[in-house]
Each structure stands twice: as structure tokens, then as C-alpha cells.
Design a protein around this motif. Structure first.
Motif, PDB file in Angstrom:
ATOM      1  N   ILE A  79      40.068  47.556  50.661  1.00 20.27           N
ATOM      2  CA  ILE A  79      41.478  47.735  50.286  1.00 20.27           C
ATOM      3  C   ILE A  79      41.979  46.524  49.502  1.00 20.27           C
ATOM      4  O   ILE A  79      42.690  46.659  48.495  1.00 20.27           O
ATOM      5  CB  ILE A  79      42.335  47.962  51.550  1.00 20.27           C
ATOM      6  N   THR A  80      41.603  45.321  49.937  1.00 19.35           N
ATOM      7  CA  THR A  80      42.021  44.108  49.243  1.00 19.35           C
ATOM      8  C   THR A  80      41.479  44.070  47.824  1.00 19.35           C
ATOM      9  O   THR A  80      42.204  43.729  46.868  1.00 19.35           O
ATOM     10  CB  THR A  80      41.529  42.868  50.006  1.00 19.35           C
ATOM     11  N   VAL A  81      40.216  44.422  47.653  1.00 16.69           N
ATOM     12  CA  VAL A  81      39.606  44.434  46.331  1.00 16.69           C
ATOM     13  C   VAL A  81      40.308  45.441  45.415  1.00 16.69           C
ATOM     14  O   VAL A  81      40.622  45.136  44.250  1.00 16.69           O
ATOM     15  CB  VAL A  81      38.104  44.754  46.432  1.00 16.69           C
ATOM     16  N   LEU A  82      40.587  46.638  45.916  1.00 16.02           N
ATOM     17  CA  LEU A  82      41.216  47.671  45.103  1.00 16.02           C
ATOM     18  C   LEU A  82      42.626  47.252  44.675  1.00 16.02           C
ATOM     19  O   LEU A  82      43.015  47.448  43.507  1.00 16.02           O
ATOM     20  CB  LEU A  82      41.264  48.989  45.875  1.00 16.02           C
ATOM     21  N   PHE A  83      43.401  46.691  45.599  1.00 12.47           N
ATOM     22  CA  PHE A  83      44.757  46.261  45.254  1.00 12.47           C
ATOM     23  C   PHE A  83      44.734  45.175  44.190  1.00 12.47           C
ATOM     24  O   PHE A  83      45.545  45.184  43.252  1.00 12.47           O
ATOM     25  CB  PHE A  83      45.478  45.756  46.512  1.00 12.47           C
ATOM     26  N   ASN A  84      43.830  44.212  44.334  1.00 14.80           N
ATOM     27  CA  ASN A  84      43.757  43.135  43.348  1.00 14.80           C
ATOM     28  C   ASN A  84      43.239  43.632  42.003  1.00 14.80           C
ATOM     29  O   ASN A  84      43.681  43.159  40.947  1.00 14.80           O
ATOM     30  CB  ASN A  84      42.853  42.012  43.858  1.00 14.80           C
ATOM     31  N   LEU A  85      42.316  44.578  42.016  1.00 15.35           N
ATOM     32  CA  LEU A  85      41.756  45.079  40.769  1.00 15.35           C
ATOM     33  C   LEU A  85      42.787  45.823  39.939  1.00 15.35           C
ATOM     34  O   LEU A  85      42.894  45.632  38.722  1.00 15.35           O
ATOM     35  CB  LEU A  85      40.572  46.003  41.067  1.00 15.35           C
ATOM     36  N   PHE A  86      43.558  46.705  40.586  1.00 14.05           N
ATOM     37  CA  PHE A  86      44.424  47.620  39.836  1.00 14.05           C
ATOM     38  C   PHE A  86      45.882  47.161  39.725  1.00 14.05           C
ATOM     39  O   PHE A  86      46.625  47.712  38.921  1.00 14.05           O
ATOM     40  CB  PHE A  86      44.398  49.007  40.478  1.00 14.05           C
ATOM     41  N   LEU A  87      46.302  46.182  40.518  1.00 17.98           N
ATOM     42  CA  LEU A  87      47.711  45.794  40.513  1.00 17.98           C
ATOM     43  C   LEU A  87      47.958  44.405  39.948  1.00 17.98           C
ATOM     44  O   LEU A  87      49.088  43.942  39.939  1.00 17.98           O
ATOM     45  CB  LEU A  87      48.272  45.858  41.948  1.00 17.98           C
ATOM     46  N   THR A  88      46.907  43.735  39.481  1.00 16.27           N
ATOM     47  CA  THR A  88      47.079  42.407  38.891  1.00 16.27           C
ATOM     48  C   THR A  88      47.240  42.539  37.374  1.00 16.27           C
ATOM     49  O   THR A  88      46.343  43.053  36.701  1.00 16.27           O
ATOM     50  CB  THR A  88      45.875  41.503  39.205  1.00 16.27           C
TER      51      THR A  88
END
Length: 266
Positions: A79-88
Motif C-alpha cells: 500500500i505504501t509503495v502504491l501511494f507513493n508511486l501514483f500520488l507523488t
């Protein structure tokens, strides 16, 4: 999966880390956690990695045993990886279905994954090398100045020690109940989300009953022994700093200084 949780468990070994004062280890973990969110760049990452690897080697705890504890946080990492990938925000690298992966998001995801992984490894190393009694004594002595402002330090330390001690007990109890329910034909895997939630009821009900029973037995045992808190109590093994602890404090301070300097100049 349940047996892979290593937080709260103690791994007996004859190592330098095991023999250190628990206050030294508490301070070391605190500085280490702060450094995880202070370092920047590959130079800082190399310093943190080298320090963690060195301490794990000194502790004589098998690395494979520690890595088992990471299986319990795989979902959090994803979940952390996905949030950082798509929301940064930043320079687009790949874009599809209205979503875009940026170079900055890729960098943040990589560093956050490393930080969380190192956080679990470093934190579990504290409980793996320190018994619950030592951890309680160390926390009580480290927080003793707070007694002057009427903070119940002993009670807080005791509650945290009991909570850590109950983690492996409840994990083992959950595993036994799950195996018993599977032998009776229970199915915890198939079906949709609602069905899976309902299938957990035969597991959670006896687990909560067992936990409350254990807590009640512990309370009655403490009352039977006339336990009245920390006032006037003495220790069978009083904590005393040794030469290795002083040397460890110097290493901890040097490590943190290196991380700060690398952040400032690199």
C-alpha cells in the motif's frame, strides 16, 4: 503467517548485544528510528545499512529468523509503495488509464520501503535480544525523571511489558484455535470479503475469551502476591552501566553524527 511474527519474542544467545544494559538498547533504537527518517540519498542509506548489518551480526540472531517478521507487513509495504508511486507529483515516467508514475514517486516509494523494512528489523532486534523483565526495568529507569511530574512510570512500563509478553502467547493461541477449527471443517480462505469476515467469528470469539481469561488469571496472581506497584520495590538484579555500555553510547552518538553530516553535505 502467524508463526512469522517475531516482534515480542526473545531469542536467547550469548552476544554483546544481549549483555548490554536495556537502557542502552532503548536509546540505540530511539536514535536509529530517528535516523531512518533523517537520512537522504544513497550515502545515508549506506550508513544506515552498514550500522544495521553490524548490530545484527553482533547480536548472533539468525538473519533469516528476523526476515520472517517482514511477512506480516507485506500488505502495508505494498500500500505504501502504491501511494507513493501514483500520488507523488513530478516528472512523468509511465502513464496509463489516467494514472502516472513519476521519477520522484519511484524514488520516494523505494526509500519508504527501505525505511519501513529497516524499522521492523531494528525494532524487533530490541525484543529479540532483551527479555520482558529487562525491558520493563530499563524503561522504568529511563523514564524515572517523569515521576517528579506524577507520571505513573512503573505502571506504564509494566503494561508495555505485559503487552509484549502476550503477543507470542496470543499468536500461539490463535494458531491452535485455527487448526482446531480447520479440523472441524471451517474454511477461512474461500468466498467473498463478507463471507471471509463471517468465517473469522469462530476464531475471534474463543480467542477473546482466552485472552480475557489469561488477563484475569494474571490479575488474580498479582493480587495474591500483594503487588502494589513500584513504590518501595527493590530489584533482584539492579541495572548498572558497564564499560561496554559507555562504548556503545559513543558508537551511537558517532553513528547519528555521521547520518546528520551526510544529510547536510551530500
Amino acid at each position: 503467517m502467524l508463526r512469522d511474527i517475531t516482534i515480542g519474542q526473545y531469542y536467547p544467545a550469548d552476544s554483546v548485544i544481549h549483555r548490554l544494559d536495556p537502557r542502552t538498547k532503548l536509546m540505540g533504537v530511539l536514535i536509529y528510528v530517528v535516523s531512518l527518517f533523517v537520512f537522504r540519498g544513497l550515502a545515508g542509506l549506506a550508513a544506515v545499512t552498514a550500522a544495521l548489518a553490524f548490530v545484527i551480526w553482533l547480536s548472533k540472531v539468525p538473519f533469516g529468523y528476523m526476515v520472517r517478521g517482514l511477512k506480516a507487513i507485506v500488505i502495508i509495504l505494498v500500500i505504501t509503495v502504491l501511494f507513493n508511486l501514483f500520488l507523488t507529483p513530478g516528472e512523468p515516467l509511465v502513464e496509463f488509464f489516467g494514472l502516472k508514475i513519476t521519477w520522484e514517486g519511484l524514488e520516494h516509494a523505494a526509500f519508504m520501503t527501505v525505511r519501513l523494512t529497516y524499522l521492523i528489523l531494528g525494532s524487533s532486534l530490541l525484543t529479540l535480544t532483551t527479555t520482558p523483565n529487562q525491558l520493563t526495568d530499563g524503561m522504568e529507569r529511563a523514564l524515572k525523571p517523569l515521576n517528579k511530574i506524577h507520571v505513573p512510570v512503573h505502571e506504564i512500563s509494566m503494561m508495555m511489558s505485559i503487552a509484549l509478553r502476550f503477543i507470542p502467547i496470543l499468536i500461539e493461541e490463535t494458531d491452535k484455535i485455527m487448526r482446531a477449527q480447520l479440523a472441524r471443517g471451517a474454511d477461512f480462505e474461500s468466498g467473498n470479503l463478507i463471507k471471509k469476515a463471517k468465517s473469522m467469528v469462530p476464531l475471534l470469539v474463543p480467542l477473546f475469551i482466552s485472552a480475557f481469561r489469561r488477563a484475569n488469571d494474571l490479575a488474580m496472581a498479582m493480587e495474591a502476591r500483594c503487588y502494589r506497584g513500584g513504590d518501595g520495590r527493590t530489584k533482584m538484579k539492579p541495572l548498572k552501566y558497564k564499560r561496554a555500555d559507555v562504548f556503545s553510547y559513543l558508537l551511537i552518538g558517532g553513528y547519528f553524527a555521521v547520518v546528520i553530516l551526510l544529510r547536510a553535505y551530500l
